[in-house]
Write a protein that holds these residues in place. Structure first.
Motif, PDB file in Angstrom:
ATOM      1  N   ASP A  11      -2.270   8.043   0.052  1.00 17.60           N
ATOM      2  CA  ASP A  11      -3.692   7.762  -0.179  1.00 17.60           C
ATOM      3  C   ASP A  11      -4.507   8.836   0.534  1.00 17.60           C
ATOM      4  O   ASP A  11      -5.054   8.619   1.595  1.00 17.60           O
ATOM      5  N   ARG A  17      -8.074   8.602  -4.509  1.00 18.12           N
ATOM      6  CA  ARG A  17      -8.062   7.141  -4.620  1.00 18.12           C
ATOM      7  C   ARG A  17      -8.773   6.698  -5.894  1.00 18.12           C
ATOM      8  O   ARG A  17      -8.279   5.812  -6.606  1.00 18.12           O
ATOM      9  N   GLY A 128      -0.724   3.789  -2.442  1.00 15.33           N
ATOM     10  CA  GLY A 128      -1.673   4.895  -2.449  1.00 15.33           C
ATOM     11  C   GLY A 128      -1.672   5.771  -3.670  1.00 15.33           C
ATOM     12  O   GLY A 128      -2.722   6.291  -4.054  1.00 15.33           O
TER      13      GLY A 128
END
Length: 141
Positions: A11, A17, A128
């Motif tokens: 992430d 994201r 992530g």
């Protein structure tokens, strides 16, 4: 969403994201809204993996005391723990001692994921980079 805090090493930044979220929404065919209240998960859910459609969903029960029940529970281990915080879901499972691997004591294994509600009221949980996607659908009856 809130200030950027990575949930895992995959992430990397807010733009990545957002791109992963777009991909998850495409897979599910639904807009997602991050879950901030633990009340959204209370109850019994079928947990499946959309990337593995032939795999049977597993029943998970999320309790108000912050524990959950799953088919993987054993009588000699404490129940798993869970929490929701700022659109993330953290699940902690108990790992028994494994002296053969140098683990002489049991320990909790926490894992954190993104958590969002879909338009059909199912709940998506993903890591992530979206390589792990779990879908919770409410159990009926």
């Amino acid at each position: 969403m809130h200030d950027f805090t990575p949930i895992d090493h995959k992430d990397s930044d807010p733009e990545y994201r957002a791109a992963v979220l777009d991909g998850i929404e495409t897979v599910l065919g639904s807009k997602l809204t991050y879950v901030d209240s633990p009340d959204a998960l209370l109850g019994d859910w079928n947990r499946s993996c959309p990337h593995l459609p032939d795999r049977e969903p597993q029943r998970f029960s999320y309790l108000a005391d912050g524990t959950f029940r799953s088919p993987y529970d054993s009588d000699d281990s404490p129940p798993g723990k869970w929490r929701i915080d700022n659109g993330t879901y953290t699940e902690s499972t108990w790992c028994k001692p494994m002296p053969e691997y140098g683990m002489d004591e049991g320990t909790w294994n926490p894992e954190t994921y993104h958590c969002a509600l879909a338009e059909d009221e199912s709940v998506a949980i993903w890591n992530g980079d979206g390589s792990l996607l779990l879908l919770l659908t409410k159990c009926i009856g």
